[in-house]
Design a protein around this motif. Structure first.
Motif, PDB file in Angstrom:
ATOM      1  N   ALA A 152      43.452  53.264  34.183  1.00  0.00           N
ATOM      2  CA  ALA A 152      43.309  53.992  32.926  1.00  0.00           C
ATOM      3  C   ALA A 152      41.851  54.389  32.766  1.00  0.00           C
ATOM      4  CB  ALA A 152      43.779  53.143  31.737  1.00  0.00           C
ATOM      5  N   GLY A 153      41.613  55.679  32.583  1.00  0.00           N
ATOM      6  CA  GLY A 153      40.248  56.176  32.452  1.00  0.00           C
ATOM      7  C   GLY A 153      39.937  56.576  31.025  1.00  0.00           C
ATOM      8  N   GLY A 154      38.789  56.142  30.528  1.00  0.00           N
ATOM      9  CA  GLY A 154      38.446  56.360  29.131  1.00  0.00           C
ATOM     10  C   GLY A 154      37.247  57.260  28.935  1.00  0.00           C
ATOM     11  N   SER A 155      37.020  57.596  27.677  1.00  0.00           N
ATOM     12  CA  SER A 155      35.897  58.459  27.319  1.00  0.00           C
ATOM     13  C   SER A 155      34.558  57.742  27.425  1.00  0.00           C
ATOM     14  CB  SER A 155      36.091  58.987  25.894  1.00  0.00           C
ATOM     15  OG  SER A 155      36.207  57.913  24.977  1.00  0.00           O
ATOM     16  N   ASP A 156      34.557  56.417  27.630  1.00  0.00           N
ATOM     17  CA  ASP A 156      33.309  55.680  27.802  1.00  0.00           C
ATOM     18  C   ASP A 156      32.834  55.671  29.249  1.00  0.00           C
ATOM     19  OD1 ASP A 156      35.266  54.097  28.859  1.00  0.00           O
ATOM     20  OD2 ASP A 156      34.759  52.290  27.730  1.00  0.00           O
ATOM     21  N   GLY A 157      33.590  56.336  30.159  1.00  0.00           N
ATOM     22  CA  GLY A 157      33.208  56.408  31.559  1.00  0.00           C
ATOM     23  C   GLY A 157      33.725  55.274  32.409  1.00  0.00           C
ATOM     24  N   PHE A 158      34.366  54.266  31.809  1.00  0.00           N
ATOM     25  CA  PHE A 158      34.908  53.148  32.572  1.00  0.00           C
ATOM     26  C   PHE A 158      36.321  53.463  33.061  1.00  0.00           C
ATOM     27  CE2 PHE A 158      31.536  50.930  30.350  1.00  0.00           C
ATOM     28  CZ  PHE A 158      31.110  49.995  31.274  1.00  0.00           C
ATOM     29  N   ILE A 159      36.684  52.849  34.179  1.00  0.00           N
ATOM     30  CA  ILE A 159      38.059  52.887  34.690  1.00  0.00           C
ATOM     31  C   ILE A 159      38.604  51.469  34.634  1.00  0.00           C
ATOM     32  CG2 ILE A 159      39.528  53.421  36.663  1.00  0.00           C
ATOM     33  CD1 ILE A 159      37.425  55.383  37.620  1.00  0.00           C
ATOM     34  N   HIS A 160      39.635  51.273  33.843  1.00  0.00           N
ATOM     35  CA  HIS A 160      40.258  49.961  33.676  1.00  0.00           C
ATOM     36  C   HIS A 160      41.370  49.807  34.722  1.00  0.00           C
ATOM     37  CE1 HIS A 160      38.280  49.341  29.701  1.00  0.00           C
ATOM     38  NE2 HIS A 160      38.319  50.669  29.692  1.00  0.00           N
ATOM     39  N   CYS A 161      41.376  48.661  35.406  1.00  0.00           N
ATOM     40  CA  CYS A 161      42.289  48.436  36.524  1.00  0.00           C
ATOM     41  C   CYS A 161      43.096  47.164  36.290  1.00  0.00           C
ATOM     42  CB  CYS A 161      41.523  48.313  37.843  1.00  0.00           C
ATOM     43  SG  CYS A 161      40.332  49.643  38.158  1.00  0.00           S
ATOM     44  N   TRP A 162      44.402  47.242  36.600  1.00  0.00           N
ATOM     45  CA  TRP A 162      45.283  46.079  36.579  1.00  0.00           C
ATOM     46  C   TRP A 162      45.976  45.979  37.924  1.00  0.00           C
ATOM     47  CZ3 TRP A 162      44.666  49.283  32.393  1.00  0.00           C
ATOM     48  CH2 TRP A 162      44.322  48.688  31.175  1.00  0.00           C
ATOM     49  N   ARG A 163      45.855  44.808  38.545  1.00  0.00           N
ATOM     50  CA  ARG A 163      46.585  44.561  39.784  1.00  0.00           C
ATOM     51  C   ARG A 163      47.985  44.048  39.466  1.00  0.00           C
ATOM     52  NH1 ARG A 163      41.489  42.112  41.365  1.00  0.00           N
ATOM     53  NH2 ARG A 163      40.445  43.341  43.002  1.00  0.00           N
ATOM     54  N   ALA A 164      48.931  44.388  40.333  1.00  0.00           N
ATOM     55  CA  ALA A 164      50.306  43.925  40.139  1.00  0.00           C
ATOM     56  C   ALA A 164      50.387  42.415  40.340  1.00  0.00           C
ATOM     57  CB  ALA A 164      51.237  44.637  41.106  1.00  0.00           C
ATOM     58  N   VAL A 165      51.215  41.788  39.530  1.00  0.00           N
ATOM     59  CA  VAL A 165      51.421  40.338  39.600  1.00  0.00           C
ATOM     60  C   VAL A 165      52.702  40.081  40.377  1.00  0.00           C
ATOM     61  CG1 VAL A 165      51.752  38.209  38.287  1.00  0.00           C
ATOM     62  CG2 VAL A 165      50.235  40.011  37.406  1.00  0.00           C
ATOM     63  N   GLU A 166      52.599  39.322  41.420  1.00  0.00           N
ATOM     64  CA  GLU A 166      53.768  39.051  42.263  1.00  0.00           C
ATOM     65  C   GLU A 166      54.813  38.265  41.485  1.00  0.00           C
ATOM     66  OE1 GLU A 166      54.801  37.080  46.639  1.00  0.00           O
ATOM     67  OE2 GLU A 166      52.744  37.084  45.845  1.00  0.00           O
ATOM     68  N   GLY A 167      56.053  38.720  41.586  1.00  0.00           N
ATOM     69  CA  GLY A 167      57.154  38.062  40.889  1.00  0.00           C
ATOM     70  C   GLY A 167      57.400  38.550  39.482  1.00  0.00           C
ATOM     71  N   LEU A 168      56.519  39.412  38.958  1.00  0.00           N
ATOM     72  CA  LEU A 168      56.682  39.935  37.602  1.00  0.00           C
ATOM     73  C   LEU A 168      57.522  41.215  37.669  1.00  0.00           C
ATOM     74  CD1 LEU A 168      55.780  39.323  34.683  1.00  0.00           C
ATOM     75  CD2 LEU A 168      53.872  40.902  35.049  1.00  0.00           C
ATOM     76  N   SER A 169      58.606  41.251  36.911  1.00  0.00           N
ATOM     77  CA  SER A 169      59.531  42.381  36.988  1.00  0.00           C
ATOM     78  C   SER A 169      58.886  43.693  36.547  1.00  0.00           C
ATOM     79  CB  SER A 169      60.776  42.104  36.137  1.00  0.00           C
ATOM     80  OG  SER A 169      60.415  41.898  34.774  1.00  0.00           O
ATOM     81  N   CYS A 170      57.991  43.612  35.560  1.00  0.00           N
ATOM     82  CA  CYS A 170      57.328  44.817  35.070  1.00  0.00           C
ATOM     83  C   CYS A 170      56.011  45.089  35.791  1.00  0.00           C
ATOM     84  CB  CYS A 170      57.110  44.731  33.568  1.00  0.00           C
ATOM     85  SG  CYS A 170      56.110  43.320  33.039  1.00  0.00           S
ATOM     86  N   LEU A 171      55.749  44.360  36.867  1.00  0.00           N
ATOM     87  CA  LEU A 171      54.625  44.562  37.784  1.00  0.00           C
ATOM     88  C   LEU A 171      53.280  44.150  37.211  1.00  0.00           C
ATOM     89  CD1 LEU A 171      55.488  48.032  39.412  1.00  0.00           C
ATOM     90  CD2 LEU A 171      56.043  45.735  40.239  1.00  0.00           C
ATOM     91  N   PHE A 172      52.918  44.612  36.007  1.00  0.00           N
ATOM     92  CA  PHE A 172      51.561  44.419  35.486  1.00  0.00           C
ATOM     93  C   PHE A 172      51.582  43.580  34.208  1.00  0.00           C
ATOM     94  CE2 PHE A 172      51.792  48.587  37.553  1.00  0.00           C
ATOM     95  CZ  PHE A 172      50.896  48.395  38.596  1.00  0.00           C
ATOM     96  N   ASP A 173      50.635  42.680  34.123  1.00  0.00           N
ATOM     97  CA  ASP A 173      50.495  41.830  32.945  1.00  0.00           C
ATOM     98  C   ASP A 173      49.435  42.452  32.028  1.00  0.00           C
ATOM     99  OD1 ASP A 173      50.495  39.839  31.098  1.00  0.00           O
ATOM    100  OD2 ASP A 173      49.415  38.382  32.343  1.00  0.00           O
TER     101      ASP A 173
END
Length: 592
Positions: free
Chosen positions: A266-287
């Motif tokens: 997710a990229g924001g207007s503050d110039g940062f890129i927020h990253c989430w790695r997938a969690v193994e075993g989680l049905s919705c992939l990302f916590d």
């Protein structure tokens, strides 16, 4: 034995023979299909091949064999099998491709005409493969209808994999090849693409408190990611339309979202890129709701302005910003490896293979992502900013949308180290700026500030041809811009300012200034089309059954009277003499 490569290949096809009974019923239909096939090969034989020096010795041998035997282009419509007619003279090429001289013991020889026939199965498999490589999917389907032999050869050909990957990319589901062939996968996907002309239902997702600036549809996981001015990334179930999770407030407007099964950005207007790695075993992939954990959540920063666009591939992360740069990141280390500098704000980017296309101001750029070299630039593609960008899976076609409300389609042709760009078509379906484009063959969908979405079918603008040893390349049908059809469908019902759109899995997802996310679900059209297809199959089967019965009757001679047939099959009172006792006739004789 070495042969000199020739410049073109003359290909041939065998006409299917039919039974003596079917010949009378289906000859006209077969002849029309056969004439279409022969015209296809005549047109393709005129294509010039510029890759002769790179071809293997086997292909060179086949080319010389075909060119030395001009009789291969002749067909026998009266053959009892799928056959080819050749001249009776023997040459070296006859030995090369397994053709024998006619002899009295060979039943396929026509002594009176001086010609003889051979089955197509007598040709080398490499030659048959080269012949089929020259066809596009529609033409290959016509060939498969000629005979059972050609149906098997065409259905099992590896070219179907190239067709599929050219249009939709490699399937993300593992183990698919064991269950379905590439031809079945292609036909199923081609069938599903027609559903966007049918019925739909609209699901409205509520949860955002302000305008939605970014939507992303991850069809392989059946998830939808959205974000906007409320600085929260939300995750939705694509099938149920329910909210699964949402992130904590990220403190800025989120203008871009991208994801695959291993990483969410997710990229924001503050110039940062927020990253989430997938969690193994989680049905919705990302916590998204858990506490910040460096092993699953992090943010990276290099841009000096708002991040406006994001993209992913297997090895890299791509980000564009109003700081007039596109930065390429190494996916494993999250370090910048290349910086592509532009002359204006970057609005969109799409990577494909070793190239990445981007829009900056009113211009469109194509870069080599490995070296960072600028390959080509389309100057002043729009009047005003070029806000939106989409691209075909092969990267040969670019679609741009701009502030002027126009949508342009460009073809990018590779010529050695250069890229030549030509404009294919232009549509102006909107009265406001086009903010977003999404493409899934053959549909291009656009979202505009006028509150409407347009669906454009680009299939009629393209044709597919296959060089002898190259990959499938879609080429443009040369058309006058005035003759281009308008968008096949316009979707209404929104307020003003649609900011983002995505397409996939029989759905179109869109978000805008209203603060809601709408899902246009076309799966009902798919189900209705499947039912109609099943009914058409039943009717066709019944029609073919009646046709076979009719052929059996006509093959035995003139059709006998139905009453006589019934009398032979249904004797009355044990009388086997074959006389039909008519009740009305008996009563008439009694009265007499």
């Amino acid at each position: 034995m070495a042969f000199e490569c020739q410049e073109s290949i003359e290909v041939c096809l065998v006409k299917n023979s039919i039974d003596s009974g079917e010949q009378q019923a289906g000859l006209s239909e077969f002849n029309s299909n056969f004439n279409h096939i022969t015209s296809i090969f005549d047109a393709k034989s005129q294509l010039e091949t510029e890759t002769a020096h790179r071809e293997s010795g086997v292909v060179c041998l086949l080319k010389n064999s075909i060119e030395e035997r001009a009789g291969l282009s002749q067909f026998s419509p009266d053959s009892d099998h799928n056959t080819l007619i050749h001249d009776s003279g023997k040459s070296q090429s006859e030995i090369e491709i397994g053709i024998q001289k006619p002899s009295p013991s060979n039943p396929k020889v026509n002594d009176t005409s001086g010609h003889y026939r051979r089955l197509i199965t007598d040709l080398p498999s490499a030659l048959i493969s080269e012949i089929l490589n020259c066809l596009d999917p529609k033409e290959l389907g016509v060939v498969s209808c000629v005979s059972t032999v050609l149906n098997r050869l065409a259905s099992e050909h590896s070219v179907w994999k190239d067709f599929y990957c050219e249009r939709w990319g490699a399937p993300v589901v593992s183990g698919f090849s064991d269950e379905k062939s590439w031809r079945e996968l292609f036909m199923e996907r081609e069938f599903r693409s027609k559903t966007f002309r049918g019925r739909f239902s609209i699901d409205v997702l509520y949860g955002h408190t302000e305008a939605v600036r970014a939507v992303f549809l991850l069809a392989s996981a059946k998830l939808i990611f959205t974000s906007g001015y409320d600085s929260i990334v939300r995750m939705w179930d694509m099938e149920e339309g329910l909210s699964i999770a949402c992130s904590r407030p990220l403190g800025c407007t989120i203008r871009a979202v991208a994801a695959d099964k291993k990483l969410l950005l997710a990229g924001g207007s503050d110039g940062f890129i927020h990253c989430w790695r997938a969690v193994e075993g989680l049905s919705c992939l990302f916590d998204l709701v858990g506490s910040q954990n460096l092993s699953t959540e992090l943010r990276i920063w290099e841009h000096e302005g708002p991040v406006t666009c994001l993209a992913l591939d297997i090895k890299r992360i791509y980000s564009g910003s109003w700081d007039m740069t596109v930065r390429i990141w190494d996916r494993s280390s999250f370090k910048v490896v290349k910086v592509l500098r532009h002359t204006d704000w970057v609005w969109g980017l799409v990577p494909r293979d070793t190239t990445v296309a981007s829009t900056s101001g009113s211009d469109v750029y194509v870069w080599d992502s490995d070296s960072g070299t600028l390959l080509t630039i389309i100057s002043n593609a729009h009047v005003g900013n070029a806000y939106a960008l989409a691209r075909s899976h092969t990267g040969d076609f670019l679609f741009t949308g701009g502030e002027d409300g126009a949508i342009h389609m460009f073809e990018v042709v590779s010529d050695c180290m250069e890229r030549n760009v030509s404009e294919v078509s232009t549509w102006i379906p909107h009265s406001g700026p086009v903010h977003s484009l999404a493409f899934e063959f053959p549909w291009l969908v656009s979202a505009s500030a006028d509150g409407r979405m347009s669906l454009i079918d680009v299939r009629k603008l393209l044709q597919t041809w296959k060089p002898s040893l190259g990959k499938n390349v879609s080429k443009v049908r040369h058309r006058d811009h005035k003759s281009v059809e308008p968008p096949q469908r316009m979707l209404h019902g929104f307020g003003c300012n649609l900011f983002s759109v995505d397409i996939g899995a029989d759905r179109i997802v869109c978000g805008g200034e209203e603060g809601v996310v709408r899902i246009w679900n076309f799966s009902q059209a798919l189900e209705a089309e499947q039912r109609a297809r099943a009914l058409r199959g039943i009717r066709l089967e019944n029609r073919m059954r009646r046709r076979r019965l009719q052929i059996e009757l006509t093959s035995k001679g003139s059709r006998t009277d139905q009453c006589s047939v019934a009398a032979n099959k249904n004797p009355i009172n044990g009388d086997r003499s074959g006389v039909w006792h008519n009740k009305r006739g008996m009563s008439g004789r009694m009265k007499a």
